[in-house]
Motif scaffolding. Structure first.
Motif, PDB file in Angstrom:
ATOM      1  N   GLU A  11     -32.208 -11.393 -14.718  1.00  0.00           N
ATOM      2  CA  GLU A  11     -31.217 -10.674 -13.914  1.00  0.00           C
ATOM      3  C   GLU A  11     -29.856 -10.606 -14.608  1.00  0.00           C
ATOM      4  OE1 GLU A  11     -29.038 -10.908  -9.541  1.00  0.00           O
ATOM      5  OE2 GLU A  11     -31.059 -11.726  -9.764  1.00  0.00           O
ATOM      6  N   PRO A  12     -29.247 -11.742 -15.005  1.00  0.00           N
ATOM      7  CA  PRO A  12     -27.980 -11.634 -15.719  1.00  0.00           C
ATOM      8  C   PRO A  12     -28.121 -11.005 -17.101  1.00  0.00           C
ATOM      9  CG  PRO A  12     -28.718 -13.921 -15.675  1.00  0.00           C
ATOM     10  CD  PRO A  12     -29.589 -13.152 -14.728  1.00  0.00           C
ATOM     11  N   PHE A  13     -29.259 -11.223 -17.747  1.00  0.00           N
ATOM     12  CA  PHE A  13     -29.492 -10.604 -19.057  1.00  0.00           C
ATOM     13  C   PHE A  13     -29.449  -9.077 -18.939  1.00  0.00           C
ATOM     14  CE2 PHE A  13     -32.070 -14.157 -21.404  1.00  0.00           C
ATOM     15  CZ  PHE A  13     -31.004 -15.022 -21.222  1.00  0.00           C
ATOM     16  N   GLU A  14     -30.183  -8.552 -17.981  1.00  0.00           N
ATOM     17  CA  GLU A  14     -30.255  -7.097 -17.817  1.00  0.00           C
ATOM     18  C   GLU A  14     -28.927  -6.517 -17.369  1.00  0.00           C
ATOM     19  OE1 GLU A  14     -33.566  -6.524 -15.224  1.00  0.00           O
ATOM     20  OE2 GLU A  14     -35.041  -7.145 -16.738  1.00  0.00           O
ATOM     21  N   ALA A  15     -28.191  -7.268 -16.549  1.00  0.00           N
ATOM     22  CA  ALA A  15     -26.867  -6.802 -16.116  1.00  0.00           C
ATOM     23  C   ALA A  15     -25.924  -6.701 -17.315  1.00  0.00           C
ATOM     24  CB  ALA A  15     -26.299  -7.758 -15.070  1.00  0.00           C
ATOM     25  N   TYR A  16     -25.964  -7.697 -18.173  1.00  0.00           N
ATOM     26  CA  TYR A  16     -25.118  -7.683 -19.367  1.00  0.00           C
ATOM     27  C   TYR A  16     -25.487  -6.527 -20.290  1.00  0.00           C
ATOM     28  CZ  TYR A  16     -23.644  -8.866 -24.100  1.00  0.00           C
ATOM     29  OH  TYR A  16     -23.135  -8.802 -25.381  1.00  0.00           O
ATOM     30  N   GLU A  17     -26.759  -6.342 -20.549  1.00  0.00           N
ATOM     31  CA  GLU A  17     -27.180  -5.282 -21.466  1.00  0.00           C
ATOM     32  C   GLU A  17     -26.830  -3.910 -20.917  1.00  0.00           C
ATOM     33  OE1 GLU A  17     -31.108  -5.687 -23.128  1.00  0.00           O
ATOM     34  OE2 GLU A  17     -30.975  -7.866 -23.145  1.00  0.00           O
ATOM     35  N   ALA A  18     -26.939  -3.741 -19.600  1.00  0.00           N
ATOM     36  CA  ALA A  18     -26.589  -2.464 -18.982  1.00  0.00           C
ATOM     37  C   ALA A  18     -25.096  -2.163 -19.153  1.00  0.00           C
ATOM     38  CB  ALA A  18     -26.951  -2.475 -17.504  1.00  0.00           C
ATOM     39  N   LEU A  19     -24.272  -3.201 -19.087  1.00  0.00           N
ATOM     40  CA  LEU A  19     -22.830  -3.037 -19.254  1.00  0.00           C
ATOM     41  C   LEU A  19     -22.436  -2.832 -20.716  1.00  0.00           C
ATOM     42  CD1 LEU A  19     -21.469  -5.813 -16.850  1.00  0.00           C
ATOM     43  CD2 LEU A  19     -21.014  -3.354 -16.643  1.00  0.00           C
ATOM     44  N   ARG A  20     -23.209  -3.375 -21.628  1.00  0.00           N
ATOM     45  CA  ARG A  20     -22.764  -3.495 -23.012  1.00  0.00           C
ATOM     46  C   ARG A  20     -23.386  -2.515 -23.998  1.00  0.00           C
ATOM     47  NH1 ARG A  20     -18.175  -4.464 -24.939  1.00  0.00           N
ATOM     48  NH2 ARG A  20     -18.025  -5.791 -26.769  1.00  0.00           N
ATOM     49  N   LYS A  21     -24.614  -2.118 -23.785  1.00  0.00           N
ATOM     50  CA  LYS A  21     -25.332  -1.389 -24.836  1.00  0.00           C
ATOM     51  C   LYS A  21     -24.707  -0.030 -25.151  1.00  0.00           C
ATOM     52  CE  LYS A  21     -29.762  -3.524 -25.473  1.00  0.00           C
ATOM     53  NZ  LYS A  21     -31.195  -3.321 -25.763  1.00  0.00           N
ATOM     54  N   LYS A  22     -24.168   0.650 -24.171  1.00  0.00           N
ATOM     55  CA  LYS A  22     -23.566   1.948 -24.441  1.00  0.00           C
ATOM     56  C   LYS A  22     -22.361   1.798 -25.363  1.00  0.00           C
ATOM     57  CE  LYS A  22     -21.655   6.096 -22.276  1.00  0.00           C
ATOM     58  NZ  LYS A  22     -21.303   6.778 -21.003  1.00  0.00           N
ATOM     59  N   ARG A  23     -21.530   0.788 -25.095  1.00  0.00           N
ATOM     60  CA  ARG A  23     -20.349   0.542 -25.936  1.00  0.00           C
ATOM     61  C   ARG A  23     -20.761   0.230 -27.372  1.00  0.00           C
ATOM     62  NH1 ARG A  23     -16.776   0.558 -29.045  1.00  0.00           N
ATOM     63  NH2 ARG A  23     -14.986  -0.854 -29.149  1.00  0.00           N
ATOM     64  N   ILE A  24     -21.810  -0.573 -27.522  1.00  0.00           N
ATOM     65  CA  ILE A  24     -22.267  -0.951 -28.859  1.00  0.00           C
ATOM     66  C   ILE A  24     -22.842   0.252 -29.598  1.00  0.00           C
ATOM     67  CG2 ILE A  24     -23.910  -2.373 -30.126  1.00  0.00           C
ATOM     68  CD1 ILE A  24     -21.463  -3.862 -28.942  1.00  0.00           C
TER      69      ILE A  24
END
Length: 425
Positions: A357-370
């Motif tokens: 759950e926290p892993f997927e939340a982080y990736e959803a927030l971060r991957k576009k920026r990266i």
């Protein structure tokens, strides 16, 4: 500082560099009250590496370091040199443009305002280490080579070459582009590839009367690469000289310090590429430079797997790319944003004890920026690649326009503070 709490997570971090240390600080700072994690950092080197070039810490990077308690240490110890603006030159014709960090009132960018800081990697690491040493819940062990990672539903265990092992509820892979965490567990097939570009750098000691063409930091474009010249301390008695240039694979993943004949070979390479400069101080700076390093730039593919059920990759281990001016700040933002996602999950009562759950939340927030940063980094490789006179002339017209066109976009990131981003899940 508070010791680890009985109810806090048991966290293992692989990698005792900037990414691993700031991850430990962020997990500590943003932990819910009464749930401070127990964090064990394992570093493959016999001691933390304080070698390397001089990095530019942009306003967003300094903002994160201030939150984590490391920037005040840099200020107390007088590490680095504040940058009001970065200057861009064509070595054959002169100044092309500036990129300012001063903000509308000259105090910096964002709230609170920060400018930029040019600092050696060694001094940056020393400051972060000092901040880590003040935390009772964090321990670091050096000289530990991980040979196997065993993940189970309720824990993850790392096995060392010396026969020892360590277990935790969460493993953070902060071990760089050649990450053991990624290559032995998360995505073994995703290997680093050489970008075709390497950074050859050294430090030139100068006197107070040594004439330079820049205020603090200059990017100097030539037909066969880009030379960075910058002060890196308030004393202004040493100038970082680093040439980012297209070279054949140097045969070493991690670079090396050049001594003797090798150092002279590196110096001659720089003179060959930048020796025809019309800027008077360029050649003397290359001739004065000492302690040469040759550092090949490796990258990962744009898309990739960042996590399993109990293991998360951060920084270069997840998304290494060519240097594009904000690389270090991106790593700091990774650590803070991930820590906040993890804290939200803990505050919710660790539903199902499922870290997905926290892993997927982080990736959803971060991957576009990266992904955007990956695209930006491609410009670096093309800009420093060898070019003829026509190609170089086109570059001198494009660079100022590009800096003007992207100013608002850059400042948007400089203002950003991921400690205030709404964690909605």
């Amino acid at each position: 500082m508070a010791p680890a709490s009985p109810d806090g997570l048991k966290v293992i971090i692989l990698g005792g560099g900037i990414a691993g240390l700031t991850t430990a600080l962020a997990l500590t700072k943003f932990a819910p009250k009464g749930q401070v994690p127990k964090i064990d950092i394992y570093e493959i080197r016999p001691e933390p590496a304080v070698i390397g070039g001089a990095v530019n810490l942009t306003p967003n990077a300094l903002r994160m370091l201030d939150h984590l308690g490391a920037y005040p240490i840099m200020q107390e110890r007088d590490y680095g040199k504040i940058i009001d603006y970065l200057e861009v030159f064509d070595v054959y014709s002169g100044k092309l443009a500036e990129s300012s960090f001063s903000g509308p009132d000259g105090k910096g960018i964002g709230n609170p305002p920060f400018k930029a800081l040019r600092i050696t990697r060694g001094d940056a690491l020393k400051a972060v280490l000092a901040a880590v040493d003040a935390q009772e819940n964090i321990t670091m062990t050096c000289g530990k080579r991980t040979v196997k990672i065993d993940e189970q539903p309720d824990k993850v265990t790392i096995h060392f070459e010396d026969g020892g092992s360590a277990s935790g509820e969460l493993l953070m892979g902060c071990d760089g582009i050649h990450s053991v965490t990624r290559l032995k567990h998360v995505e073994p097939e995703r290997k680093a590839s050489y970008s075709g570009v390497a950074n050859a750098f050294g430090f030139a000691h100068v006197g107070p009367d040594f004439p330079v063409h820049f205020e603090c930091t200059a990017i100097n474009f030539a037909r066969r690469g880009m030379l960075l010249t910058s002060y890196h301390s308030s004393k202004m008695d040493s100038i970082y000289v680093g040439g980012l240039m297209q070279v054949e694979d140097v045969g070493s993943r991690d670079g090396w310090k050049s001594v003797g004949a090798d150092a002279e070979k590196v110096r001659n390479q720089l003179l060959e590429r930048f020796g025809d400069s019309k800027i008077p101080c360029i050649v003397p700076l290359i001739e004065k430079a000492q302690d040469f390093f040759l550092w090949p730039v490796y990258t990962l593919s744009k898309h990739g797997k960042w996590s399993t059920d109990r293991v998360m990759l951060l920084g270069d281990a997840a998304h290494a790319m060519p240097p594009q001016g904000e690389s270090t700040g991106i790593v700091f933002e990774d650590t803070v944003l991930f820590s906040r996602c993890l804290t939200r999950w803990i505050e919710k009562g660790r539903p199902g004890n499922n870290l997905r759950e926290p892993f997927e939340a982080y990736e959803a927030l971060r991957k576009k920026r990266i992904e955007i940063a990956f695209d930006e980094s491609k410009n670096v490789v093309s800009t420093v690649s060898d070019a003829g006179w026509v190609g170089h002339t086109i570059k001198t017209y494009v660079v100022p326009w590009f800096l003007w066109f992207t100013r608002g976009y850059r400042e948007k990131h400089f203002i950003e503070d991921v400690t205030t981003v709404d964690i909605k899940y």
